[in-house]
Structure formats: structure tokens, C-alpha cells
Write a protein that holds these residues in place. Structure first.
Motif, PDB file in Angstrom:
ATOM      1  N   LEU A  56       0.909  -1.289   0.081  1.00 24.39           N
ATOM      2  CA  LEU A  56      -0.175   0.152   0.163  1.00 24.39           C
ATOM      3  C   LEU A  56       0.871   1.371  -0.096  1.00 24.39           C
ATOM      4  N   MET A  57       2.224   1.319   0.171  1.00 25.71           N
ATOM      5  CA  MET A  57       2.952   2.549   0.239  1.00 25.71           C
ATOM      6  C   MET A  57       2.947   3.135  -1.115  1.00 25.71           C
ATOM      7  N   ARG A  58       3.316   4.441  -1.060  1.00 26.67           N
ATOM      8  CA  ARG A  58       3.366   5.185  -2.204  1.00 26.67           C
ATOM      9  C   ARG A  58       4.987   5.096  -2.855  1.00 26.67           C
ATOM     10  N   VAL A  59       5.058   5.195  -4.079  1.00 24.34           N
ATOM     11  CA  VAL A  59       6.586   4.856  -4.622  1.00 24.34           C
ATOM     12  C   VAL A  59       6.934   5.770  -5.592  1.00 24.34           C
ATOM     13  N   GLY A  60       8.164   5.770  -5.845  1.00 19.65           N
ATOM     14  CA  GLY A  60       8.621   6.627  -7.141  1.00 19.65           C
ATOM     15  C   GLY A  60       8.200   7.955  -7.352  1.00 19.65           C
ATOM     16  N   SER A  61       7.569   8.581  -8.205  1.00 18.93           N
ATOM     17  CA  SER A  61       7.166   9.651  -8.228  1.00 18.93           C
ATOM     18  C   SER A  61       6.007  10.134  -7.446  1.00 18.93           C
ATOM     19  N   ARG A  62       5.444   9.514  -6.728  1.00 19.85           N
ATOM     20  CA  ARG A  62       4.457   9.768  -5.509  1.00 19.85           C
ATOM     21  C   ARG A  62       4.959  10.234  -4.268  1.00 19.85           C
ATOM     22  N   VAL A  63       5.952   9.850  -4.383  1.00 18.54           N
ATOM     23  CA  VAL A  63       6.882  10.346  -2.902  1.00 18.54           C
ATOM     24  C   VAL A  63       7.891  11.546  -3.251  1.00 18.54           C
ATOM     25  N   ARG A  64       7.495  12.602  -2.286  1.00 18.90           N
ATOM     26  CA  ARG A  64       8.599  13.659  -2.208  1.00 18.90           C
ATOM     27  C   ARG A  64      10.018  13.526  -1.661  1.00 18.90           C
ATOM     28  N   VAL A  65      10.904  13.422  -2.365  1.00 20.04           N
ATOM     29  CA  VAL A  65      12.227  13.292  -1.785  1.00 20.04           C
ATOM     30  C   VAL A  65      13.325  14.362  -2.091  1.00 20.04           C
ATOM     31  N   ALA A  66      13.886  14.713  -1.309  1.00 17.52           N
ATOM     32  CA  ALA A  66      14.860  16.151  -1.575  1.00 17.52           C
ATOM     33  C   ALA A  66      15.988  15.920  -0.598  1.00 17.52           C
TER      34      ALA A  66
ATOM     35  N   HIS B  78      18.694   1.862   5.103  1.00 19.46           N
ATOM     36  CA  HIS B  78      18.091   3.098   5.783  1.00 19.46           C
ATOM     37  C   HIS B  78      17.720   4.058   4.471  1.00 19.46           C
ATOM     38  N   GLN B  79      17.615   3.651   3.440  1.00 18.30           N
ATOM     39  CA  GLN B  79      17.305   4.587   2.255  1.00 18.30           C
ATOM     40  C   GLN B  79      15.790   4.534   1.816  1.00 18.30           C
ATOM     41  N   PRO B  80      15.215   5.708   1.817  1.00 18.67           N
ATOM     42  CA  PRO B  80      13.757   5.519   1.760  1.00 18.67           C
ATOM     43  C   PRO B  80      13.311   5.140   0.283  1.00 18.67           C
ATOM     44  N   ILE B  81      12.374   4.104   0.589  1.00 16.84           N
ATOM     45  CA  ILE B  81      11.682   3.368  -0.787  1.00 16.84           C
ATOM     46  C   ILE B  81      10.126   3.730  -1.066  1.00 16.84           C
ATOM     47  N   GLY B  82       9.685   4.584  -0.021  1.00 13.09           N
ATOM     48  CA  GLY B  82       8.217   4.869  -0.082  1.00 13.09           C
ATOM     49  C   GLY B  82       7.756   5.684   0.983  1.00 13.09           C
ATOM     50  N   MET B  83       6.494   5.731   0.949  1.00 14.59           N
ATOM     51  CA  MET B  83       5.807   6.407   2.046  1.00 14.59           C
ATOM     52  C   MET B  83       4.128   5.864   2.142  1.00 14.59           C
ATOM     53  N   LEU B  84       4.009   5.769   3.560  1.00 15.28           N
ATOM     54  CA  LEU B  84       2.672   5.268   3.816  1.00 15.28           C
ATOM     55  C   LEU B  84       1.974   6.327   4.466  1.00 15.28           C
ATOM     56  N   ASP B  85       0.982   6.974   3.791  1.00 13.91           N
ATOM     57  CA  ASP B  85       0.280   7.929   3.906  1.00 13.91           C
ATOM     58  C   ASP B  85      -1.168   7.690   4.531  1.00 13.91           C
ATOM     59  N   ILE B  86      -1.581   8.248   5.664  1.00 19.29           N
ATOM     60  CA  ILE B  86      -2.926   7.823   6.407  1.00 19.29           C
ATOM     61  C   ILE B  86      -4.026   7.921   5.656  1.00 19.29           C
ATOM     62  N   THR B  87      -4.203   8.687   4.460  1.00 18.70           N
ATOM     63  CA  THR B  87      -5.258   8.781   3.797  1.00 18.70           C
ATOM     64  C   THR B  87      -5.485   7.420   3.094  1.00 18.70           C
ATOM     65  N   ASP B  88      -4.396   6.576   2.842  1.00 18.51           N
ATOM     66  CA  ASP B  88      -4.644   5.456   2.202  1.00 18.51           C
ATOM     67  C   ASP B  88      -5.046   4.204   3.079  1.00 18.51           C
ATOM     68  N   VAL B  89      -4.881   4.401   4.493  1.00 18.95           N
ATOM     69  CA  VAL B  89      -5.533   3.287   5.379  1.00 18.95           C
ATOM     70  C   VAL B  89      -6.282   3.901   6.314  1.00 18.95           C
ATOM     71  N   ILE B  90      -6.989   4.929   6.183  1.00 19.69           N
ATOM     72  CA  ILE B  90      -8.116   5.547   6.966  1.00 19.69           C
ATOM     73  C   ILE B  90      -9.053   4.712   7.410  1.00 19.69           C
ATOM     74  N   SER B  91      -9.409   3.575   6.641  1.00 15.87           N
ATOM     75  CA  SER B  91     -10.707   2.902   7.101  1.00 15.87           C
ATOM     76  C   SER B  91     -10.107   1.796   7.981  1.00 15.87           C
ATOM     77  N   LEU B  92      -8.934   1.751   8.266  1.00 21.49           N
ATOM     78  CA  LEU B  92      -8.231   0.556   9.341  1.00 21.49           C
ATOM     79  C   LEU B  92      -7.970   1.177  10.623  1.00 21.49           C
ATOM     80  N   LEU B  93      -8.157   2.500  10.700  1.00 21.19           N
ATOM     81  CA  LEU B  93      -7.976   3.112  11.969  1.00 21.19           C
ATOM     82  C   LEU B  93      -8.948   2.644  12.894  1.00 21.19           C
ATOM     83  N   PRO B  94      -8.486   2.469  14.152  1.00 21.74           N
ATOM     84  CA  PRO B  94      -9.314   2.183  15.333  1.00 21.74           C
ATOM     85  C   PRO B  94     -10.602   3.376  15.482  1.00 21.74           C
ATOM     86  N   ALA B  95     -11.688   2.908  15.920  1.00 16.31           N
ATOM     87  CA  ALA B  95     -12.858   3.722  16.178  1.00 16.31           C
ATOM     88  C   ALA B  95     -12.436   4.913  17.287  1.00 16.31           C
ATOM     89  N   GLY B  96     -12.483   5.991  16.821  1.00 20.85           N
ATOM     90  CA  GLY B  96     -12.159   7.265  17.853  1.00 20.85           C
ATOM     91  C   GLY B  96     -10.838   7.841  17.674  1.00 20.85           C
TER      92      GLY B  96
END
Length: 355
Positions: free
Chosen positions: A218-228, A324-342
Motif C-alpha cells: 500500500l505504500m506510495r513509491v516513485g514519483s508519488r513520494v516527495r524526496v529532496a 536506511h534509504q527511503p523507498i516509499g511513504m505510507l500515508d494515512i489517507t490510504d489506510v484511514i478505514s483501518l484506524l481504530p474507532a475514535g
């Protein structure tokens, strides 16, 4: 059409005495069935262990059968066995004698559900099953019934007091069968060495399947991740770190070896502006980034990553490899349905540190 004109009239509120009566009846049902399960747990003996051994060692298919309400329980247990690593199939007793017996083979095991143990349609199957040398596990009230006498293993439920009007409808007995069947399936799964990864493979759909995916899925990769680079100024990074698709609120910063060194979020930018530190926009971003942010590895289960997001109130989790090199980003908007209630994660927060 006027909806109000077609709506059924609202019944008058129940009187307090009627409410109390209804709730008491419901409580009696649940307490009676709950007590039956507790008694059944106390009755378990070596016969249950022998049944588990037969199921765990079955090299064919576990066939489950029963008729009426017992048949519905058999179907449910068949599904539970199948989803926890034991190949299983429901066989309707009536359909069986009209051709479905043909799929039974040596190496199979039969579980027959019948409270009385005298169900005629069920007993018709027994001679054929025994002719194939297929072991029979009987789940029934007593060990003296016709079904019990034909079985290799009998798990006796004991005398059941059905609840409800006149005590006629199968209720306590089917609850006991259901509990017993679940116990058989789940203990057998453990004996077979069933693993969460297998459960994930067989439940790819819905939120249940999603929980057993990994971060890599589910992680974002490539051009979908901002790296600088951490050496660039804040202004340079903001001007050049563009991404495709839905924007994430964090920028991953790397050192000269391309290892993750920090993270800069929208919240960090807002703080600079709110505290009137505009001059820092032209300073190296490493002077204002969050160092040592919480990170995860790509093979971590999504359920564990979501728990981390919730616990630490994060919105993004950089994903790193062994170097320790970045290969992706997990964003909360992609897994919001799995967050515990409340759960209320802080949007774009990067201040939580790895333990």
C-alpha cells in the motif's frame, strides 16, 4: 410522491413494563445459551482431542453434513475450516443420495451434526461412508444414538434445554454445535501450523484482507513520494519537490549517501510562518526538519503500521530499506478505514520519534 403519505404509522411507545419483559426474555435466552457453552467446555475430553487429531491428519477433504438447523451450522463450520487452512466441503444429506456422494474419497473425514443422532437422511449416508473407510466424527447429544454407534469419534453435547416459546426451536443445541465446531476448527488450525500470512492470502477482499497486507502493498513509491536533499533550502525544496497524483503532506530528506535523515511536513512549514521565522525559508532544510522520524520496513503488516500511526498520532510513515534509504511513504489517507474507532491522528505530524 409524498414520502410522509407512504410511511407506515409509528407504533405507540412500549409501556415500561413491556420493555422490561422483552429485555428479560432476551436476557434469559442469552444466559441459557451462554450457560450451555460453559457446561460444554467442562465436558470436553479425549474424544475432542481424537477428533482434532483426525482433522489435523486428514489428507483429503473434511466433509461436513447435517440437515435443518444443524445443516446450517455444518455449513458455517465448513467455511471456518476452509478459511483457516483445512480443506472442507459441506454435503447436504438429501443431495448426497442423489449423486453428490461421488466426490467423497478415501482420505476424507466426515463430521456429522445431529442433536438427536437419529436423523433419517443423515443415517442413509453412513453405510457408503464406512465402505470407503472414511472416519466419522459425530457431534450429537448422546453417545448412544444410531449416529454415535456408527462413528469413530463421538463428541457428546449433553442434554440441551432449548429456549424460546415452548422450547421447540433449535437454539441452545445449535449454539452448542456452533461453539464446538469453532473449537474444532481453530484448534485444528493451530495444530496444522496455520499462519496469518495464509489467512491473508485467502481473504484478499474487504477490510479484513486489507489488514493482512504488508506496507509494501500500500505504500506510495516513485514519483508519488516527495524526496529532496537535506542541503537544499526550504524554499528550494518546496519549489522543486512536486509529485504526481494525490499529494502527501510530507517531504523525505536524504543525506549525501541517499539515506533518510529527516522529514519536513506541512505542519513544520506552518509553524515557521506562524512563529514569523520566514528567514529560515532560505536556510538549509536540515536545520528545521524533524530528525530521526518514525519509519517502517516494507514487510511490516499493514495492521501493525496502522497501529503505529494511531498510537503516535502520525499522518505519514517513511518506508526504508536495510540501508536506511527511503523507498516509499505510507500515508494515512490510504489506510484511514483501518484506524481504530475514535482514533484522531494529528494531520501531517512528524514530531513523534522512533522508540
Amino acid at each position: 410522491m409524498n414520502r410522509a403519505a407512504t410511511t407506515k404509522p409509528v407504533s405507540a411507545p412500549l409501556a415500561p413494563a413491556e420493555v422490561e419483559s422483552i429485555l428479560q426474555e432476551a436476557t434469559d435466552v442469552l444466559q441459557t445459551e451462554g450457560t450451555a457453552l460453559i457446561k460444554l467446555a467442562g465436558r470436553l475430553n479425549r474424544d475432542f482431542c481424537r477428533a482434532v487429531q483426525l482433522l489435523a491428519e486428514c489428507r483429503g477433504t473434511v466433509i461436513l453434513t447435517g440437515i435443518g438447523k444443524a445443516g446450517l451450522i455444518a455449513q458455517k463450520i465448513s467455511a471456518t475450516l476452509s478459511s483457516t487452512g483445512t480443506r472442507a466441503h459441506f454435503l447436504h444429506p438429501v443431495e448426497a443420495v442423489h449423486g453428490d456422494l461421488g466426490f467423497m474419497r478415501q482420505g476424507d473425514t466426515l463430521i456429522a451434526f445431529s442433536n438427536s443422532g437419529e436423523t433419517e437422511e443423515l443415517l442413509r449416508l453412513i453405510p457408503f461412508v464406512t465402505s470407503l473407510d472414511i472416519p466419522i466424527i459425530a457431534v450429537t447429544a448422546h453417545d448412544q444414538s444410531s449416529l454415535s454407534r456408527s462413528a469413530d469419534v463421538v463428541i457428546a453435547l449433553g442434554t440441551q434445554t432449548e429456549v424460546g416459546p415452548h422450547g421447540l426451536a433449535p437454539s441452545t443445541s445449535t449454539t452448542s454445535m456452533l461453539g464446538l465446531g469453532d473449537a474444532l476448527a481453530l484448534v485444528t488450525a493451530r495444530r496444522r501450523g496455520f499462519k496469518p500470512e495464509q489467512f491473508a492470502a485467502w481473504h484478499p477482499g474487504g477490510s479484513l484482507g486489507l489488514q493482512f497486507k504488508t506496507v509494501r502493498d500500500l505504500m506510495r513509491v516513485g514519483s508519488r513520494v516527495r524526496v529532496a536533499s537535506e542541503e537544499q533550502t526550504v524554499r528550494e525544496v518546496l519549489a522543486t519537490a512536486h509529485i504526481d497524483g494525490r499529494r502527501t503532506g510530507a517531504i523525505v530528506l536524504v543525506d549525501q549517501q541517499q539515506r533518510l535523515s529527516g522529514i519536513f511536513t506541512d505542519s513544520d512549514l506552518a509553524r515557521l510562518l506562524e512563529t514569523r521565522h520566514d528567514s529560515l525559508l532560505d536556510a538549509p532544510i536540515k536545520s528545521v526538519m524533524t530528525r530521526n522520524p518514525t519509519t517502517v520496513m516494507p514487510d511490516l503488516l499493514i495492521s501493525d503500521a496502522v497501529a503505529l500511526l494511531s498510537e503516535r498520532k502520525l499522518s505519514e510513515l517513511p518506508v526504508i530499506d536495510q540501508q536506511h534509504q527511503p523507498i516509499g511513504m505510507l500515508d494515512i489517507t490510504d489506510v484511514i478505514s483501518l484506524l481504530p474507532a475514535g482514533s484522531q491522528p494529528i494531520q501531517n505530524s512528524s514530531r513523534a520519534r522512533a522508540a
